[in-house]
Design an enzyme around this catalytic site. Structure first.
Site, PDB file in Angstrom:
ATOM      1  N   LYS A  55      -1.600  -2.109   7.070  1.00  0.00           N
ATOM      2  CA  LYS A  55      -2.398  -2.385   5.939  1.00  0.00           C
ATOM      3  C   LYS A  55      -3.636  -2.925   6.567  1.00  0.00           C
ATOM      4  CE  LYS A  55       1.188  -3.492   2.569  1.00  0.00           C
ATOM      5  NZ  LYS A  55       1.973  -4.625   2.249  1.00  0.00           N
ATOM      6  N   GLN A  99       2.612 -10.939   2.193  1.00  0.00           N
ATOM      7  CA  GLN A  99       3.743  -9.857   2.268  1.00  0.00           C
ATOM      8  C   GLN A  99       5.070 -10.599   2.128  1.00  0.00           C
ATOM      9  OE1 GLN A  99       3.394  -6.588   3.442  1.00  0.00           O
ATOM     10  NE2 GLN A  99       5.226  -6.102   3.501  1.00  0.00           N
ATOM     11  N   ASP A 122      -1.874  -7.015  -5.184  1.00  0.00           N
ATOM     12  CA  ASP A 122      -0.417  -6.680  -5.461  1.00  0.00           C
ATOM     13  C   ASP A 122      -0.179  -6.269  -6.719  1.00  0.00           C
ATOM     14  OD1 ASP A 122       1.203  -5.825  -3.237  1.00  0.00           O
ATOM     15  OD2 ASP A 122       1.863  -7.920  -2.831  1.00  0.00           O
TER      16      ASP A 122
HETATM   17  N1  GUN Z   1       6.920  -5.901   0.623  1.00  0.00           N
HETATM   18  C1  GUN Z   1       7.576  -4.607   0.552  1.00  0.00           C
HETATM   19  N2  GUN Z   1       6.639  -3.916  -0.324  1.00  0.00           N
HETATM   20  C2  GUN Z   1       5.663  -4.737  -0.401  1.00  0.00           C
HETATM   21  C3  GUN Z   1       4.441  -4.875  -1.368  1.00  0.00           C
HETATM   22  O1  GUN Z   1       4.141  -3.997  -1.956  1.00  0.00           O
HETATM   23  N3  GUN Z   1       3.599  -6.114  -1.274  1.00  0.00           N
HETATM   24  C4  GUN Z   1       3.973  -6.986  -0.815  1.00  0.00           C
HETATM   25  N4  GUN Z   1       3.444  -8.119  -0.861  1.00  0.00           N
HETATM   26  N5  GUN Z   1       5.126  -7.370  -0.161  1.00  0.00           N
HETATM   27  C5  GUN Z   1       5.977  -5.978   0.050  1.00  0.00           C
END
Ligand code: GUN
Length: 285
Positions: A55, A99, A122
């Protein structure tokens, strides 16, 4: 044996990132400003470390101000809340992503509630989830958004189609169902208590598999010609990455299917960048 069309999420995601990068370059030329994405990682989970690094790298490649905050596993909930308060208050921060999963001593609901909904790239804050359920504009979770963009590549109109979402998580299943409903599908959300899941899946013109179990959805469950979006990313003991769908079986039955890897996965990050640009524009409008 007929073979389903493969939906190339890697290529679609690269196109989307290029479009975002071009828009950011234009904004920067006009205003000198670029969107800022801040990703917060608590602890050392190996998969999360890989996702966060990816990311961080792709946000920077799109021309954003990309910052990753890597906090130790023993970070207290209060300290994480304080970090979020700091990011909420910083005008240069347009997008905040914490995350998941978080270490067990931290209540993730309380953390998500503390993110400014306008920066919640998100789309997990209850305000954004509520807007989605009400059919109003808000920030939409990245994986369901990416899944919809892939669906639209192979199905010009979703109206009236039977869609079955397997999984009812806040991150994927529920928001995916809301987006399909907005697109005028007839939507069923199946889950671990669903009776006769194969029969439910067999009705579907569109299957979204988001259960987190390798090879869970069998080829024999799939209606011939259906479009299958496999959200699962499961690592087998031999290290191989596979989806929630038994791909070898399903590819012989489906009309179109996303591979794993190279399907929904790359779309998730591309949509995170898109949400960050959306948040930037909305905050500065
Ligand atoms: N962990 C796995 N997928 C995601 C996501 O799309 N967002 C976040 N914040 N954590 C994750």
């Amino acid at each position: 044996m007929p073979q389903a069309t493969l939906i190339d999420g890697k290529a679609v995601a690269a196109e989307l990132r290029d479009e975002i990068a071009a828009e950011i370059a234009a904004i920067k030329a006009a205003s000198g400003r670029v969107p800022g994405l801040h990703v917060v990682l608590v602890g050392e989970d190996p998969a999360s470390r890989v996702y966060v690094a990816s990311k961080e790298k792709l946000a920077a490649a799109a021309g954003m101000n990309s910052v990753a905050h890597r906090l130790p596993a023993e970070t207290s909930e209060a300290d994480l809340l304080a970090k979020l308060a700091e990011l909420n208050a910083d005008d240069a921060v347009d997008g905040i992503l914490v995350q998941l999963p978080l270490p067990k001593h931290i209540d993730s609901g309380r953390i998500i509630d503390a993110i400014d909904p306008a920066k919640d790239v998100d789309g997990l804050h209850p305000i954004n989830a509520g807007k989605l359920a009400a059919g109003k504009n808000g920030l939409v979770p990245c994986t369901p958004l990416g899944s919809m963009l892939l669906l639209k590549r192979v199905l010009p109109s979703l109206s009236g189609l039977e869609a079955v979402v397997i999984g009812r998580s806040e991150l994927v299943g529920r928001p995916a169902a809301q987006l399909l409903l907005q697109a005028d599908c007839t939507v069923t959300i199946a889950h671990s208590r669903t009776k006769d899941l194969p029969a439910v899946v067999r009705r579907a013109d569109i299957v979204i598999a988001a259960v987190g179990r390798p090879h869970f959805v069998k080829g024999a469950w799939i209606k011939p010609g259906a479009t299958v979006i496999d959200v699962g990313i499961n690592r087998l003991p031999d290290g191989k990455l596979v989806g929630d769908v038994d791909f070898t079986e399903a590819v012989a039955v489906a009309g179109a299917i996303t591979p794993v890897p190279g399907g929904v996965g790359p779309m998730t990050i591309a949509c995170l960048l898109r949400n960050t640009l959306t948040a930037f524009k909305a905050r500065r409008a």
